[in-house]
Design a protein around this motif. Sequence first.
Motif, PDB file in Angstrom:
ATOM      1  N   GLY A   1       2.775   3.304  14.766  1.00 41.65           N
ATOM      2  CA  GLY A   1       4.089   3.693  14.252  1.00 41.65           C
ATOM      3  C   GLY A   1       4.046   4.035  12.774  1.00 41.65           C
ATOM      4  N   ILE A   2       3.403   3.174  11.991  1.00 42.26           N
ATOM      5  CA  ILE A   2       3.278   3.447  10.551  1.00 42.26           C
ATOM      6  C   ILE A   2       2.446   4.705  10.333  1.00 42.26           C
ATOM      7  CG2 ILE A   2       2.284   2.594   8.391  1.00 42.26           C
ATOM      8  CD1 ILE A   2       3.034  -0.233   9.294  1.00 42.26           C
ATOM      9  N   ASP A   3       1.364   4.838  11.081  1.00 41.54           N
ATOM     10  CA  ASP A   3       0.460   5.977  10.933  1.00 41.54           C
ATOM     11  C   ASP A   3       1.180   7.290  11.219  1.00 41.54           C
ATOM     12  OD1 ASP A   3      -1.943   7.319  10.573  1.00 41.54           O
ATOM     13  OD2 ASP A   3      -2.487   7.145  12.674  1.00 41.54           O
TER      14      ASP A   3
ATOM     15  N   VAL B   1       0.834  -1.209   0.000  1.00 39.00           N
ATOM     16  CA  VAL B   1       0.000   0.000   0.000  1.00 39.00           C
ATOM     17  C   VAL B   1       0.866   1.256   0.000  1.00 39.00           C
ATOM     18  CG1 VAL B   1      -1.657   1.339   1.356  1.00 39.00           C
ATOM     19  CG2 VAL B   1      -1.977  -1.118   1.070  1.00 39.00           C
ATOM     20  N   LEU B   2       1.921   1.275   0.813  1.00 38.45           N
ATOM     21  CA  LEU B   2       2.766   2.461   0.905  1.00 38.45           C
ATOM     22  C   LEU B   2       3.563   2.695  -0.377  1.00 38.45           C
ATOM     23  CD1 LEU B   2       4.061   2.233   4.591  1.00 38.45           C
ATOM     24  CD2 LEU B   2       2.300   3.735   3.664  1.00 38.45           C
ATOM     25  N   ILE B   3       3.996   1.626  -1.011  1.00 33.06           N
ATOM     26  CA  ILE B   3       4.709   1.804  -2.283  1.00 33.06           C
ATOM     27  C   ILE B   3       3.760   2.366  -3.335  1.00 33.06           C
ATOM     28  CG2 ILE B   3       5.773   0.568  -4.217  1.00 33.06           C
ATOM     29  CD1 ILE B   3       7.193  -1.192  -2.251  1.00 33.06           C
ATOM     30  N   VAL B   4       2.548   1.832  -3.381  1.00 31.93           N
ATOM     31  CA  VAL B   4       1.564   2.346  -4.342  1.00 31.93           C
ATOM     32  C   VAL B   4       1.249   3.812  -4.040  1.00 31.93           C
ATOM     33  CG1 VAL B   4      -0.818   2.148  -5.136  1.00 31.93           C
ATOM     34  CG2 VAL B   4       0.561   0.090  -4.810  1.00 31.93           C
ATOM     35  N   ALA B   5       1.124   4.147  -2.759  1.00 33.43           N
ATOM     36  CA  ALA B   5       0.768   5.519  -2.386  1.00 33.43           C
ATOM     37  C   ALA B   5       1.918   6.489  -2.620  1.00 33.43           C
ATOM     38  CB  ALA B   5       0.342   5.560  -0.922  1.00 33.43           C
ATOM     39  N   PHE B   6       3.129   6.077  -2.248  1.00 32.80           N
ATOM     40  CA  PHE B   6       4.282   6.966  -2.334  1.00 32.80           C
ATOM     41  C   PHE B   6       5.011   6.877  -3.671  1.00 32.80           C
ATOM     42  CE2 PHE B   6       4.959   7.105   2.518  1.00 32.80           C
ATOM     43  CZ  PHE B   6       4.253   8.290   2.605  1.00 32.80           C
TER      44      PHE B   6
ATOM     45  N   MET C   1       8.402   4.379   1.627  1.00 30.53           N
ATOM     46  CA  MET C   1       7.662   3.271   2.241  1.00 30.53           C
ATOM     47  C   MET C   1       8.413   2.734   3.453  1.00 30.53           C
ATOM     48  SD  MET C   1       8.209  -0.279   2.486  1.00 30.53           S
ATOM     49  CE  MET C   1       9.208  -0.626   1.056  1.00 30.53           C
ATOM     50  N   GLY C   2       9.731   2.607   3.309  1.00 29.98           N
ATOM     51  CA  GLY C   2      10.525   1.960   4.353  1.00 29.98           C
ATOM     52  C   GLY C   2      10.625   2.748   5.638  1.00 29.98           C
ATOM     53  N   LEU C   3      10.594   4.082   5.546  1.00 32.97           N
ATOM     54  CA  LEU C   3      10.743   4.886   6.756  1.00 32.97           C
ATOM     55  C   LEU C   3       9.604   4.667   7.759  1.00 32.97           C
ATOM     56  CD1 LEU C   3      12.148   8.261   5.355  1.00 32.97           C
ATOM     57  CD2 LEU C   3      13.355   6.493   6.638  1.00 32.97           C
TER      58      LEU C   3
ATOM     59  N   GLY D   1       9.989   1.199   9.176  1.00 33.81           N
ATOM     60  CA  GLY D   1      11.175   1.117  10.027  1.00 33.81           C
ATOM     61  C   GLY D   1      10.951   1.751  11.386  1.00 33.81           C
ATOM     62  N   ILE D   2      10.288   2.906  11.418  1.00 37.98           N
ATOM     63  CA  ILE D   2       9.990   3.565  12.697  1.00 37.98           C
ATOM     64  C   ILE D   2       9.062   2.691  13.540  1.00 37.98           C
ATOM     65  CG2 ILE D   2       8.849   5.544  13.749  1.00 37.98           C
ATOM     66  CD1 ILE D   2      11.629   6.110  12.565  1.00 37.98           C
ATOM     67  N   ALA D   3       8.047   2.107  12.893  1.00 39.60           N
ATOM     68  CA  ALA D   3       7.118   1.235  13.627  1.00 39.60           C
ATOM     69  C   ALA D   3       7.847   0.040  14.218  1.00 39.60           C
ATOM     70  CB  ALA D   3       6.005   0.773  12.692  1.00 39.60           C
ATOM     71  N   LEU D   4       8.722  -0.576  13.438  1.00 38.98           N
ATOM     72  CA  LEU D   4       9.469  -1.738  13.925  1.00 38.98           C
ATOM     73  C   LEU D   4      10.413  -1.350  15.062  1.00 38.98           C
ATOM     74  CD1 LEU D   4      10.279  -3.574  10.560  1.00 38.98           C
ATOM     75  CD2 LEU D   4       8.545  -4.166  12.256  1.00 38.98           C
ATOM     76  N   ALA D   5      11.026  -0.158  14.964  1.00 39.66           N
ATOM     77  CA  ALA D   5      11.913   0.295  16.041  1.00 39.66           C
ATOM     78  C   ALA D   5      11.131   0.488  17.334  1.00 39.66           C
ATOM     79  CB  ALA D   5      12.597   1.603  15.633  1.00 39.66           C
TER      80      ALA D   5
END
Length: 661
Positions: free
Chosen positions: A261-263, A206-211, A217-219, A222-226
């Motif tokens: 985190g993603i949000d 979804v993020l790749i399609v949106a961005f 997409m990765g940022l 990555g923040i959510a996972l951290a």
Amino acid sequence: MFTGQVQLNLSTSPIPLAGFSEAAMYRSLARWCTHRPWHVVGLWLALMIGVNVAGGVVGAAFDSAFSSPESESSRGFETIERYFPGAASEYGGSIVFENPGGVRSPEVVDAMNKMFSAADAIDGVSIVSPFDEFGAQQVAPNNNIAFARVNLDPALDSTETAAIGAEITKLIPTIDGLRVEIGGTALAPFSTPKTELIGVAFAIVVLIVAFGSVLAMGLPIGIALAGVATGGIGVVTLLTHVMTVPDFAPFLGIMIGLGIGIDYALFIVTRYRELAKRGVDHLEAIEESMDTAGRAVVVAGITVVVSLLGMLLIGMAFISGLGVAAAATVAVTVVASITLLPALLALVHTRLETTRWRGLIIAAFVAIALLGVGLGIPAIGAAGAGIAAAVLLASFAVKPLREIVPARRDRPIRETAAYRWSRQIQARPTMWAVIGAGLLIALTVPAFALRMGFSDESNRPKESTTRQAYDLIADGFGKGSNGPLALAVEAGQSADRASVAATVDRLADIARKDPGVARVAPPFPDDPASPAAYLLQIIPTSGPQDEETAQTVERLRSSFASVLPATPSSDVTAQLTGAVPANIDISNFLARRIVIFVGVVLAVSFLLLAIAFRSLLVPLKAVIMNMLSISAAYGVIVAIFQWGWLGGLTGIEPAPIEPFI
């Protein structure tokens, strides 16, 4: 809780809080992070590794004991423990066995007694064998099914009891025709849920399609996972040593942490990209993003943390631990969003809008790998990961894989679907308000049929040993045998023994005549010569989760209460207890406290948003929207989980709704 409402109102303007210059604070923090990006990344890595290493060294001490403070069931358990130690543990399991040739055959008795002796020797375990004097009622009338009770030390946590269950499983003897199953949730094997990986897989797509950008997409991911790795796992593990935290708290933290985190990071990254495309210098764009979107994230995060900490008002250690664990995960994720994210933006700013074919292909196959693992299909997971690794290696030799993917043309805002939809809403606000509210209210209707209760072994997968043990007991002893009731009768010092014995017989007779009771075991005194207490086992006709069982418990309690004051001796107490009555007492307790919890959380959230916005209408709208959306969510929960709608699609068997939800 209020993230959506806060974000929509703060995407372009700062929040004017009184008392200090927030703009300077947010800009200064962003400036410090962007000028020292590697320091920030290093600090976060050190924090993440340190917290998780500390958690690994001290280990987890989860505690899923769920007992209601001061209730009839809790007093009953105390009476039983005082006069009949280990006779009716509320925390344990069973060893259920079946033999078509009879469970009392010498070969079976010898093999099972050896198993029981070995299991009883395990620390924290005591076994009540069906071949002992106290276990006579544990052999089915057809003599083909029997069970031994496994009583566990309440001090054991869920990890330890699961290990005990695995150890007992290894003791199962091998005899032709003999089938042995290990029952009880406490002894069930515990596997880590992987469904959140499915969410991450879809988020990547979804993020790749949106961005249109792999880095963009990765940022957020990555923040959510951290945040999840540090707060949801490491910090929660350490919290288990200072407070009661249930074993599923990390998974709740992971679920909330990934979503938030993603949000939050997505919100900040989107704002940064908007500014960068306008030609704003990248460092200034980061500061401006933190002063607007970052500020919104902090307010939203504080509101969510306050809402979760409102669970402390419930007054139960189990629920409090759940709220604190989730709040800690959210708090750490918010800190990551306003410190780690600016540092990463400073490091990748020149490449944020650049996507190479290898990155796009690798991201796609990583999503496939995560989807395979989440669905429990290792072959798909391995294939996706293998192809992603192969593409990465091949890209060093294959030049086209290193080429840049053509950038998408940014459509003018007036051509976007979101803009057109917003114009439709604004053109007919009353009509759409009525439609939206009507839909939410319609979804809320099932919530009025909400029946709180606890899942049990019957909700386990049919192929699991826990479910097999449950079904065997139901087949051999009746459905109610999986949730026996215990009546604990205690005589005071001034009570006449003869009158107490007569009272016990009368109580037993009342239970036998109740339409919801299948059978009542003979009263068992603590001391035959001079009894001070009696224990009666009552088997309902219905299963533990059936509404009829709850009605039987309430009816019996009412009948027993009407008898005791009329007895010759008033110094006699009787408590109906057991797993089912305890669950009923807990559900009733939470139902009473939920009004306080919701009221305080909404009031405090309203106050926080009123201070943040300096407005009454905006927080009032947020409170109303949350009440509507949450009540609609409860309606959907009841329809799917309690009524069993879409059961053929979801594979979910109907059950009462867990009260802590």
